[in-house]
Motif scaffolding. Structure first.
Motif, short mmCIF file in Angstrom:
data_model
loop_
_atom_site.label_atom_id
_atom_site.label_comp_id
_atom_site.label_asym_id
_atom_site.label_seq_id
_atom_site.Cartn_x
_atom_site.Cartn_y
_atom_site.Cartn_z
N ASP A 122 0.85 -1.24 -0.09
CA ASP A 122 -0.09 -0.21 0.05
C ASP A 122 0.84 1.30 0.11
OD1 ASP A 122 -1.99 2.32 0.37
OD2 ASP A 122 -2.77 1.14 2.36
N ILE A 123 1.09 2.09 -1.10
CA ILE A 123 1.91 3.14 -1.28
C ILE A 123 1.24 4.24 -0.52
CG2 ILE A 123 2.78 2.20 -3.47
CD1 ILE A 123 1.25 4.50 -4.86
N GLU A 216 6.47 -9.87 2.24
CA GLU A 216 5.23 -9.67 1.36
C GLU A 216 4.01 -9.87 1.76
OE1 GLU A 216 3.21 -8.28 -1.48
OE2 GLU A 216 5.33 -7.79 -1.58
N LEU A 217 3.83 -11.16 2.34
CA LEU A 217 2.66 -11.69 2.92
C LEU A 217 2.12 -10.68 4.10
CD1 LEU A 217 0.15 -13.53 3.19
CD2 LEU A 217 1.66 -15.02 4.63
N ALA A 222 -1.36 -6.42 5.93
CA ALA A 222 -1.62 -4.91 6.49
C ALA A 222 -2.26 -4.15 5.67
CB ALA A 222 0.07 -4.35 6.71
N TRP A 223 -2.04 -4.21 4.12
CA TRP A 223 -3.07 -3.49 3.33
C TRP A 223 -4.27 -3.85 3.56
CZ3 TRP A 223 -1.61 -3.07 -2.47
CH2 TRP A 223 -2.31 -2.08 -3.01
N ASN A 226 -5.92 -2.02 6.45
CA ASN A 226 -6.20 -0.68 6.16
C ASN A 226 -7.47 -0.57 5.11
OD1 ASN A 226 -3.94 0.31 7.57
ND2 ASN A 226 -2.55 0.21 5.92
N GLU A 227 -7.74 -1.61 4.48
CA GLU A 227 -8.71 -1.51 3.63
C GLU A 227 -9.57 -2.79 3.60
OE1 GLU A 227 -8.57 1.05 -0.12
OE2 GLU A 227 -6.56 0.62 -0.08
N PRO A 228 -10.34 -3.01 4.74
CA PRO A 228 -10.89 -4.16 4.85
C PRO A 228 -12.09 -4.49 3.86
CG PRO A 228 -11.77 -2.56 6.60
CD PRO A 228 -10.35 -2.04 5.91
#
Length: 264
Positions: A122-123, A216-217, A222-223, A226-228
């Motif tokens: 997630d940038i 990476e996983l 984590a991404w 942040n965006e469920p």
């Protein structure tokens, strides 16, 4: 696929326009070319219009001018869309392509039908400490490349793919990567944490391979936290470049996502 060079930019792009209602844009990983998606092109060519690019410094996108850099990629992609009469498209990015896909979505959200990112992070919400660690690892790989592109490609093949077939294909593309093109990757960090993620007007799919590096996983999970509302998939028997390691599973996952199926 028709090969074209974008007006006013060094970007080579590749089009298969069969008059379908929907477009798909594929953005490749670092050190290779749009050819990493050849299995996807074959699978989707009779279902969707296809647009692919060679990222600046890669493949045929080498005729650069002073001031050209990777930070202009989103602008150049949008210019290509206008030239081809494309209003909106599904975007698929792998690794570096996932970063550029998000950057495009940050700048041109109304041009995005859906966003699918694999082997990325997630940038808009990236831990700076991880960013520093990632930068140091990239520097070590760059030093290998400056010494010998063949040595670099051999080391990179096992990091970038899991199956022997995919490793061989990645190596064949990687070994043609010009040393001087590393300079175009130097500004990537300037895309990170520059935007806040608002409510997306399009669906988001994120994923990685089971045999990618452990970090990476963690980044993908984590991404998702942040965006469920996004969808997440982990591809078994795949490493970093999941579309090359598990092409049919990858293709069917994308197709189900675009059709709005809940179970991917």
């Amino acid at each position: 696929m028709k090969t074209k060079i974008s007006d006013g930019s060094p970007i080579a792009y590749f089009v298969n326009d069969e008059g379908y209602d929907e477009w798909v844009l594929f953005i490749h990983a670092a050190f290779v070319t749009h050819d990493m998606f050849k299995t996807q092109f074959e699978y989707f060519r009779n279902k969707y219009n296809i647009l692919a690019i060679d990222i600046i410094g890669h493949g045929l996108s080498l005729k650069t001018r002073k001031g050209d850099g990777i930070l202009k990629m989103s602008e150049w992609i949008f210019d290509i869309m206008q030239a081809e009469g494309i209003d909106k498209l599904h975007i698929v990015g792998v690794s570096l392509g996932a970063v550029l896909a998000q950057d495009f979505a940050n700048h041109y959200p109304d041009a995005v039908s859906s966003l699918a990112c694999f082997g990325g992070y997630d940038i808009n919400n990236f831990d700076i400490s991880i960013q520093r660690k990632n930068s140091s690892q990239q520097m070590l790989m760059m030093l290998k490349a400056l010494f010998s592109v063949k040595w670099f490609a051999k080391a990179n093949r096992k990091i970038s793919a899991y199956t022997t077939k995919a490793q061989d294909e990645f190596f064949a593309m990687n070994i043609r990567f010009p040393k001087k093109s590393f300079m175009f990757l130097a500004d990537l960090n300037r895309m990170v944490n520059r935007h806040k993620t608002g409510k997306r007007a399009y669906p988001l799919l994120i994923g990685c391979g089971r045999y990618d590096i452990p970090m990476e996983l963690e980044l993908t999970e984590a991404w998702k936290a942040n965006e469920p509302g996004c969808r997440m998939v982990v591809f078994e028997n795949a490493g970093h470049c999941v579309n090359m390691d598990a092409p049919m599973e990858f293709n069917k996952t994308l197709e189900a996502f675009w059709k709005g199926q809940k179970n991917l």
